[in-house]
Design an enzyme around this catalytic site. Structure first.
Site, PDB file in Angstrom:
ATOM      1  N   THR A 109      -4.984   2.835  29.804  1.00  0.00           N
ATOM      2  CA  THR A 109      -4.937   2.978  28.411  1.00  0.00           C
ATOM      3  C   THR A 109      -4.485   1.760  27.623  1.00  0.00           C
ATOM      4  O   THR A 109      -5.209   1.428  26.675  1.00  0.00           O
ATOM      5  CB  THR A 109      -4.389   4.155  27.914  1.00  0.00           C
ATOM      6  OG1 THR A 109      -4.736   5.441  28.625  1.00  0.00           O
ATOM      7  CG2 THR A 109      -4.479   4.499  26.400  1.00  0.00           C
ATOM      8  N   THR A 185      -0.815   5.334  32.598  1.00  0.00           N
ATOM      9  CA  THR A 185       0.686   5.905  32.765  1.00  0.00           C
ATOM     10  C   THR A 185       0.503   7.012  33.768  1.00  0.00           C
ATOM     11  O   THR A 185       1.752   7.495  34.064  1.00  0.00           O
ATOM     12  CB  THR A 185       0.935   6.481  31.238  1.00  0.00           C
ATOM     13  OG1 THR A 185      -0.026   7.390  30.624  1.00  0.00           O
ATOM     14  CG2 THR A 185       1.291   5.424  30.248  1.00  0.00           C
ATOM     15  N   ASP A 186      -0.524   7.440  34.198  1.00  0.00           N
ATOM     16  CA  ASP A 186      -0.582   8.785  34.966  1.00  0.00           C
ATOM     17  C   ASP A 186       0.164   8.439  36.242  1.00  0.00           C
ATOM     18  O   ASP A 186       0.835   9.285  36.753  1.00  0.00           O
ATOM     19  CB  ASP A 186      -2.064   9.068  35.456  1.00  0.00           C
ATOM     20  CG  ASP A 186      -2.640   9.847  34.197  1.00  0.00           C
ATOM     21  OD1 ASP A 186      -2.014   9.657  33.081  1.00  0.00           O
ATOM     22  OD2 ASP A 186      -3.751  10.359  34.320  1.00  0.00           O
ATOM     23  N   LYS A 264       6.870  10.741  34.659  1.00  0.00           N
ATOM     24  CA  LYS A 264       5.825  11.160  33.387  1.00  0.00           C
ATOM     25  C   LYS A 264       6.154  12.725  33.403  1.00  0.00           C
ATOM     26  O   LYS A 264       5.633  13.551  34.301  1.00  0.00           O
ATOM     27  CB  LYS A 264       4.529  10.843  33.528  1.00  0.00           C
ATOM     28  CG  LYS A 264       3.594  11.198  32.669  1.00  0.00           C
ATOM     29  CD  LYS A 264       2.364  10.449  32.531  1.00  0.00           C
ATOM     30  CE  LYS A 264       1.406  10.668  31.451  1.00  0.00           C
ATOM     31  NZ  LYS A 264       0.002  10.392  31.262  1.00  0.00           N
TER      32      LYS A 264
END
Ligand code: ZN
Lengths: 442, 624
Positions: A109, A185-186, A264
């Site tokens: 992202t 970020t995943d 996360k």
């Protein structure tokens, strides 16, 4: 005006029509719409033609066989809405003697923009495009943008960790003061753990950073995260791999998490990343960096890189109803497996036979907890003691994901089961904590 | 002149992209601090209005409340578009004979003044090509949109703006009319008719701020000006008329500037702090002591054109001041209003000489704590003065409570919309449209005809009641037995007339109080001409109604008469009292109040009844 009576389907008129062409749709029931032709949305209904009206609104018009489409002007240069942006600036290459930091981009992202053709998000094309997202990036000094990968985070595989680790090491060799890795970020936490095991004696910070909101949004957290990450990479006396993201929902403070202890914890919040089983490694608030006492300072060098890994291992989440036959089939052929067991580290005793067989065959079986925090302990309940006797290695408070990543590196480095077991039980990069201080009671 | 309206009406269907209630909240749970950055749309061009906001580099503080969730905080993607809100928008579209689109696409409209946490407002075009008939004229309704309301401003400080998140995400139906309105009164009438039409869906929020209008106004030779966020419908007429006067005046100024050959002022801002030493009064007193500086700019050829045609009228000087303010100064002084504000003739002459201003030249003066602020303010004055030589610059203006408006920012262009990729396109199904068309609410025109016939009221009176949102109250009061004509008059005229000129806040009569007054009127206690006076008294003094009536000398019921009425009532209900004892008090009190309401104080009535009841119970004896 194309007439519907010529027998051709009016949709033929717009097949292959460049975006940005001006068209007019006239329906058989007397409606008419005039606007700029847009490519189909991936979720549009059948026979929908998308237009951008002069007011700026996009609409979808269902065009039946009896309706008509006229092309008022054909867009020849393809520079209508949705076209690629012009390159804005040259990437800075010279650092004219000033300390510089590197920004390694891997996709995700933080380095993506909305693709208005499909409505989805696509990775940035090049360095110029990334710098155009973040025009203030070089406020504190030179930043060298180095594209490494072009992948969304769910597409990152263990081989990519090697690529990234290689590039980080090379960048330090070239003289970077610190390295920022922009990443989706995943799976950011997996990559952070991987770099923690692959890179030792770091001469400066390796800061992984991401964004929970894409940079084409005015509210993106990407800009402030990246600004904070480059600041840390440029100034901190830190020889560790860390993840830096928002500490809370405000754009004013950022948390640093050790690469092996971070997860996360939320699918969308800016402060999704949390250190588990302890406080974060540091915090940046109002440009003031505070590091915890056990943060490792920069190493005098030289940096050691050992990116060898073997991906023949997996992570298995135990749940009620998971039959031993299915688990055995899944683990078959692997060199190791990390179990995310219940509570203190349990799976149903029905699994004991295949575990015994696997361990006897030389398969590494490690136990972690699927609880969001805490350690495993085999001695409290009978099942734990039996699993231990069956040859399961209990991995303390190591996060299941970290244990899985570590196992890949262990398999890459050690051939013998006892050496591997020793590696897995040794705290290599801060992944195991033996003391869990009492947090102030809430 | 030509004017168009954009009506924004809040819905009470719950929020547009989450499951939060569409209600404001006074419970602040915490605060989030953010900054926004400009971004391009599909073609990455940055809109001038957007760039203007970004330049200000503000910090935004958001108060989180019980009426919002992660979606409003921009911490969670928007959920599916609220189907009840969409159904309401499609209902309104059908009432306006507009054509719903086959596939609706939610757009992001870039707004980086901080009023949206995301930096954009989500909006979707629902239907096009509608129409509305008002007062024998037909108005086109080119567009009906469904969008999310912005956060409401809770305060402003040095470099930061505070917003509360409760209003963010409340659905708004936006109805735009074509530029076919030709006057202020007409604009108000159209706005009121649209308001009545929206309310007929019964899905709208009520009260101040729940319906807001943007006015687009231009006079021949002028430009489109947008006055944004008018909350008081009754001021629409004033805004339109004032804007007409302003544009007409600015066009006359342009003519005169052209005649004089005046162009863009090109001199540099000059420091004049030293010329203002010793000013004894007014805004320029003690500049040096305050560490402030004064700068002036000569405007060649503008002499006499900064003041308006009439003293209270629109004038260029005010426009220049409004632009200067956007740079952070408090205002400006201009040569057409001097000598005044503590500057005497001699000092003005010295300033004029210093600035080499001739008889046909004007000049303006600003003060600021910092040099760059003063210079930036004068640069904005220069740009605005340059625009005056071309006519009326297109801009967005804020409505002021006195019916005037003030420059707020440049008019946004069309670049600021791009698709909301987090929400899939929505297909409108023929079945749903069929269902909506089959259960349309009664449109205002039909309601007007029905009420006029049923209660024998004049259509204009009913229209007025619709505009005032008083139809429900009318029917309820008539249903409780009050004469239709009196109730209609009360709600349509008397309440308005009574509050004329009263300071706000004053007491707003409740339904119960109004009915107490009506009851007194019904029994002939006073003539209907006295009604506005009594209402005014009630608004001024507050309840109870009995006191207001007494104060007006309307108490033909004496204490003795009240006692007799109470005794009679007790007598009539002897068997009830025998059966229920003390518990008969409450029904009897109701009966007695109905009889004497408005003539004696309620407390006194209760006291008298109590005594009559006690006497009766005592006479009956124990177990009687
Ligand atoms: Zn919400």
């Amino acid at each position: 005006m194309a007439s519907p009576s010529n027998g051709r389907d009016p949709l033929e008129m717009v097949r292959g029509l460049p975006a940005g062409s001006e068209v007019e749709i006239r329906t058989s029931d007397g409606r008419s719409y005039r606007g700029t032709f847009l490519p189909s949305h991936e979720l549009s209904g059948p026979r929908i033609v998308r237009l951008k009206l002069p007011s700026g609104y996009n609409i979808g018009v269902r065009v039946g066989p009896g309706d008509a489409i006229a092309i008022l002007s054909r867009n020849g240069n393809g520079s209508g809405p949705g076209a690629a942006p012009p390159a804005r600036s040259e990437p800075p290459q010279g650092s004219d003697g000033r300390p510089w930091v590197a920004l390694l981009t891997t996709g995700g992202t933080i380095a993506s923009r909305v693709d208005y053709r499909t409505g989805g998000v696509r990775p940035a094309k090049d360095e110029a495009e990334i710098l155009s997202f973040y025009p203030n990036l070089e406020r504190e000094g030179p930043v060298r943008v180095i594209p490494v990968l072009d992948r969304l985070s769910e597409e990152i595989a263990p081989a990519d960790w090697t690529t990234i680790a290689d590039r980080v090491a090379k960048t330090f060799t070239e003289g970077a003061r610190g390295v920022v890795v922009a990443h989706g970020t995943d799976t950011l936490a997996y990559t952070a753990a991987a770099l923690s095991f692959a890179l030792r004696d770091l001469p400066g910070p390796v800061v992984l950073v991401g964004a929970q909101r894409s940079p084409d949004r005015p509210s993106s957290d990407g800009a402030s995260n990246l600004q904070a990450a480059t600041h840390v990479a440029r100034t901190a006396d830190l020889g560790e791999v860390v993840v830096l993201m928002h500490e809370g929902l405000s754009d004013t403070s950022f948390a640093l998490h050790r690469g092996t202890r971070v997860r996360k914890m939320h699918s969308s919040r800016r402060d999704a990343f949390r250190t588990r089983n302890g406080p974060p490694l540091g915090r940046l608030k109002d440009q003031q960096l505070t590091l915890s006492a056990d943060a490792r300072p920069s190493a005098p060098g030289p940096l050691r890189l050992d990116p060898r890994l073997d991906p023949e291992a997996s992570l298995l989440w135990f749940h009620p109803g998971l039959g031993p036959a299915r688990a055995e089939q899944y683990v078959g052929g692997l060199r190791g497996v990390i179990l995310a067991g219940t509570g203190l580290g349990h799976v149903s005793s029905l699994h004991l036979p295949w575990i015994r067989t696997a361990v006897a065959r030389g398969v590494f079986v490690g136990m972690t907890t699927q609880c969001l925090e805490g350690s495993v302990d085999p001695f409290v309940y009978a099942t734990g003691r039996e699993l231990l006797r069956a040859g399961v290695t209990y991995l303390g408070d190591m996060l299941p994901e970290t244990a899985y990543v570590k196992l890949l590196f262990g398999l890459g480095r050690y051939a013998s089961a006892s050496e591997l077991r020793g590696f897995m039980l040794t705290d290599v990069a801060g992944e195991i904590a033996y003391r869990h201080p009492l947090e102030p009671p809430r | 002149m030509k004017a168009g309206l954009e009506v924004h009406q809040q819905l009470d269907t719950g929020k547009l992209f989450c499951r939060c209630p569409s209600e404001l909240s006074e419970t602040v749970l915490g605060e989030v601090t953010r900054q926004l950055r400009p971004t391009g749309g599909e073609d990455r061009a940055i809109d001038p209005a957007v760039a203007f906001e970004a330049e200000r580099g503000r910090v935004f503080r958001y108060e989180a409340t019980t009426s919002d969730c992660l979606v409003e905080a921009d911490e969670e993607p928007p959920h599916e578009l609220n189907p009840r809100a969409l159904a309401t928008a499609l209902t309104v579209a059908a009432l306006l004979h507009a054509r719903p689109l086959d596939e609706i696409e939610v757009m992001r409209k870039i707004v980086i003044d901080g009023s949206n946490t995301s930096g954009f407002q989500r909006t979707a075009l629902i239907a096009v090509d509608g129409r509305l008939d008002v007062g024998g004229r037909r108005y086109s309704i080119p567009a009906i949109c469904l969008e999310e309301d912005a956060a409401r401003k809770a305060g402003e400080g040095e470099g930061e703006t505070r917003y509360r998140l409760d209003r963010l995400g409340i659905p708004l139906i936006e109805i735009a009319t074509g530029p076919e309105i030709t006057g202020g009164a007409e604009a108000r009438e159209v706005a009121e008719e649209i308001g009545a039409l929206l309310r007929s869906t019964r899905r709208v929020r009520r009260g101040i701020g729940t319906i807001r209008e943007d006015l687009n106004i231009s006079v021949p030779g002028g430009t489109r000006i947008e006055i944004k966020g008018v909350q008081e419908l009754r001021l629409i007429q004033r805004y339109v008329e004032t804007e007409e006067e302003r544009q007409t005046h600015l066009l006359a100024v342009r003519e005169e500037l052209a005649r004089r050959g005046a162009g863009r002022p090109d001199g540099a801002p000059e420091e004049v702090t030293h010329l203002l030493e010793g000013v004894a009064t007014g805004p320029l007193r003690g500049l040096r002591e305050r560490g402030a500086v004064a700068y002036a700019l000569r405007l060649p050829g503008f002499g006499g054109l900064l003041k308006g045609a009439r003293p209270e009228g629109e004038r260029l000087g005010r426009e220049l001041a409004d632009h200067a303010r956007t740079a952070g100064v408090r205002g400006l002084l201009h040569s057409d209003e001097l000598p005044a504000h503590g500057l005497d003739e001699e000092r003005v002459a010295r300033l004029r000489e210093h600035l080499r201003a001739g008889p046909l030249d004007a000049w303006v003066l600003v003060t600021a704590g910092r040099r760059p602020t003063a210079i930036a303010a004068l640069e904005r004055v220069r740009e605005r003065a340059a625009a005056a030589t071309l006519g009326v610059p297109p801009e967005t203006r804020d409505p002021l409570p006195d019916g005037r408006s003030r420059y707020s920012r440049p008019l946004p262009g069309r670049d600021r919309m791009y698709p909301e990729t987090d929400v899939p396109p929505i297909r409108t199904s023929e079945e749903e449209l069929e269902r909506i068309r089959g259960s349309l609410p009664e449109p205002p025109s039909a309601e007007r005809a029905r009420l006029a016939a049923r209660y024998d009221l004049h259509a204009e009176v009913v229209r007025r009641l619709q505009q005032l949102d008083e139809v429900d109250r009318l029917e309820a009061m008539i249903g409780r037995g009050h004469p239709a004509a009196t109730v209609a008059r009360l709600l349509a005229q008397d309440l308005d007339a009574a509050s004329e000129g009263l300071p706000t806040p004053h007491h707003l009569p409740t339904d119960e109080e109004l009915e107490a007054i009506l009851a007194a009127l019904d029994r002939g206690l006073f003539a209907k001409e006295a009604l506005p006076g009594l209402l005014r008294r009630l608004m001024e003094e507050g309840p109870p109604v009995e006191k207001v009536l007494t104060g007006a000398g309307l108490t033909p019921l004496s204490r003795g008469e009240l006692e007799i009425l109470a005794d009679e009532l007790v007598e009539r209900n002897a068997s009830l009292i025998a059966e229920k004892g003390e518990r008969a008090r409450s029904p009897l009190m109701g009966d007695l109040m109905r009889e004497v309401r408005g003539r004696r104080d309620g407390k006194e009535v209760a006291e008298v009844l109590e005594r009559a009841l006690k006497r009766r119970l005592a006479a009956a004896g124990p177990g009687g």
